[in-house]
Design an enzyme around this catalytic site. Structure first.
Site: not given
Length: 131
Positions: A48, A51, A96, A99, A121
């Protein structure tokens, strides 16, 4: 330390680029074919961009032709799914788990020869890569 889901917009703007903020925090989408990870196939882990949480392993990435990085599965527990009814359609948004950053959408039953018959995607700008 404050949980990253509880950061203010100002705190997110201080650590993200304007495009990352628009996509990760405001649920934007980068234009098809413009992301740096669409045609990226090195061995490693996609994390991510907000984070640093590991989200996808490179061995789950495949060429879908959709214009965004496509994965058939996420790291267990790293991605949450939510119903998204924007733009007059129903889709499954992925975020995510750590976060809450917007990653993209999951599509099922498209006929790709992958173990899950799913296509995550994902916006390239939502990711970083570690080899």
């Amino acid at each position: 330390m404050t949980d990253s889901k509880d950061k203010t917009d100002e705190e997110w703007r201080a650590i993200l680029s304007p495009e990352q903020f628009r996509v990760l925090r405001k649920k934007g989408t980068e234009p098809a074919g413009t992301g740096k990870y669409d045609s990226h196939y090195e061995e490693g882990v996609y994390e991510c961009a907000g984070c640093g949480t590991p989200l996808y392993k490179s061995n789950t990435k495949f060429k879908s032709g959709c214009g965004w990085p496509a994965f058939f599965d996420a790291v267990p527990g790293a991605v949450n799914r939510h119903e998204d009814r924007t733009f007059g359609m129903t889709r499954i948004e992925i975020t995510c788990a750590a976060c809450g950053g917007h990653l993209g959408h999951v599509f099922k039953g498209e006929g790709f020869s992958t173990p899950t018959d799913e296509r995550h995607c994902v916006n390239s700008v939502s990711l970083t890569f570690k080899s």
